[in-house]
Design an enzyme around this catalytic site. Structure first.
Site, PDB file in Angstrom:
ATOM      1  CB  ILE A   1      -1.014  -0.010   1.181  1.00 14.58           C
ATOM      2  CG1 ILE A   1      -2.130   0.979   0.906  1.00 14.58           C
ATOM      3  CG2 ILE A   1      -0.343   0.274   2.513  1.00 14.58           C
ATOM      4  CD1 ILE A   1      -2.958   0.671  -0.292  1.00 14.58           C
TER       5      ILE A   1
ATOM      6  CB  SER B   1      12.482   0.106   4.701  1.00 15.52           C
ATOM      7  OG  SER B   1      12.578  -1.216   4.211  1.00 15.52           O
TER       8      SER B   1
ATOM      9  NE  ARG C   1      11.251  -4.980   2.728  1.00 19.64           N
ATOM     10  CZ  ARG C   1      10.734  -4.475   1.603  1.00 19.64           C
ATOM     11  NH1 ARG C   1      11.052  -4.973   0.437  1.00 19.64           N
ATOM     12  NH2 ARG C   1       9.881  -3.464   1.665  1.00 19.64           N
TER      13      ARG C   1
ATOM     14  CE  LYS D   1      -7.771  -1.766   6.346  1.00 20.14           C
ATOM     15  NZ  LYS D   1      -7.469  -2.882   5.407  1.00 20.14           N
TER      16      LYS D   1
ATOM     17  CG  ASP E   1      -6.403  -6.374   5.841  1.00 20.17           C
ATOM     18  OD1 ASP E   1      -5.808  -5.651   6.640  1.00 20.17           O
ATOM     19  OD2 ASP E   1      -6.298  -6.233   4.608  1.00 20.17           O
TER      20      ASP E   1
END
Ligand code: NAP
Length: 312
Positions: free
Chosen positions: A13, A35, A37, A90, A168
């Site tokens: 997202i 992040s 990663r 959300k 979700d």
């Protein structure tokens, strides 16, 4: 001066929506990424932790948290206590207790805290709310049916405790319903279909009640992740006067008594960042837990039924 903002959690997202929406909004400057990663976009500086970001770039005063809900409490709390204004994806937290605590921290720290519900920013939703205001619901039918393999490939967290399963996407429908319903909705009953090898539901049926129920009212929601072929994100509401509103494509389109009245391209995330800019300007928070409360209540009163194991 644009507000310097960082994105935390450069997943689906964040890449699909947050990055382009921030880049297109002149009230913000996308300044950094956090992040695990060390992933990045546009060669922006990337930090493994928020703490490292704040130390290196103290002028980044806002953060958009796009990590999964489990673990979001710690990251949001850290950001608020570090004096940052915070926008979160959300669902706002894994539990009601967490979000209540975060709202209190934001208030005590005088930080702007925005719990986004992206589906509410669809063009049909505001019009549906306006049309239902002051009316009573005789029928409500939520149909949120999608193919989990298509929309959540490889996302192991959605099947873990705190991962919400089909809630979700279902919580998006509940965010619309709580926005447009003219009266508060409670969970009267629920059935949760949980795959034998997973922790969270793949299918849910919910029945709602209201504080002063209309005789014969029929208020239900179905969320199903086993839908192949045509996908549907539809909410139909009928008032006691017989007006029928139908929101389709997750709220992008609205028809009233069969006639389409709203059909616009969805601009959920540009509108979310426009609202965040307004909240920052006014130094106001926006925290709404109602969709999360309906999910929590469904888990509390719902019957749990074991269904076929799910393999991706
Ligand atoms: P995702 O693709 O799995 O990305 C989440 C990112 O968060 C990961 O790439 C990772 O980024 C970071 N992360 C930190 N801790 C993690 C953990 N324990 N497990 C997995 N990732 C972790 O998820 P997403 O679909 O973007 O969803 C993120 C949030 O946005 C969820 O709350 C979801 O409900 C919401 N949302 C998703 C969509 C959608 O269409 N996918 C739509 C609207 C809202 P780094 O490696 O960069 O740290």
């Amino acid at each position: 001066m644009p507000q310097k903002i960082a994105i935390m959690g450069l997943g689906k997202i964040a890449l699909d929506q947050h990055v382009p929406s921030i880049l297109a909004n002149e009230d913000f400057e996308l300044a950094a990424i956090v992040s695990g990663r060390l992933a990045t976009v546009n060669d922006l500086p990337s930090f493994r932790t928020q703490e490292a970001l704040y130390e290196a770039m103290p002028d980044v005063t806002a953060i958009a948290i796009c990590t999964p809900p489990a673990g979001r409490f710690e990251t949001t709390r850290t950001a608020l206590l570090a004096g940052r204004d915070v926008l979160i994806e959300k669902p706002p937290a894994a539990t009601l207790g967490e979000i209540a605590e975060l709202a209190e921290i934001a208030e005590a720290e005088r930080r702007v805290f925005f719990t986004t519900w992206h589906s509410r920013f669809n063009p049909g939703v505001e019009e549906a709310r306006r049309l239902l205001a002051g009316r009573r619901l005789a029928k409500l039918r939520v149909d949120w049916r999608e193919d989990v393999r298509r929309w959540h490939p490889g996302q192991a967290w959605i099947w873990e405790p705190g991962g919400f399963g089909v809630f979700d996407p279902g919580i998006n429908a509940l965010s619309i319903v709580t926005e447009i319903a003219p009266e508060p909705l409670f969970v009267a009953a629920a059935r949760l279909d949980v795959p034998a090898n997973r922790q969270t539901p793949i299918g849910v049926e919910m029945t709602f009640s209201t504080p002063d129920p209309v005789a014969g009212a029929d208020l239900t929601a179905i969320f199903d992740w086993r839908q192949e072929g045509e996908q549907s994100w539809t909410i139909t509401a009928e008032t006691t006067e017989g007006t029928v509103l139908r929101l389709t494509e997750g709220g992008a389109r609205l028809s009233v008594n069969g006639e389409e009245t709203v059909a616009e391209a969805s601009r959920e995330y540009p509108r979310i960042y426009a609202m965040f800019a307004r909240l920052l300007d006014a130094r106001e928070s926006h925290v709404d837990v109602r969709p999360l409360r309906l999910v929590a209540d469904a888990f509390m009163v719902g019957d749990r039924r074991q269904v076929e194991a799910f393999e991706e």
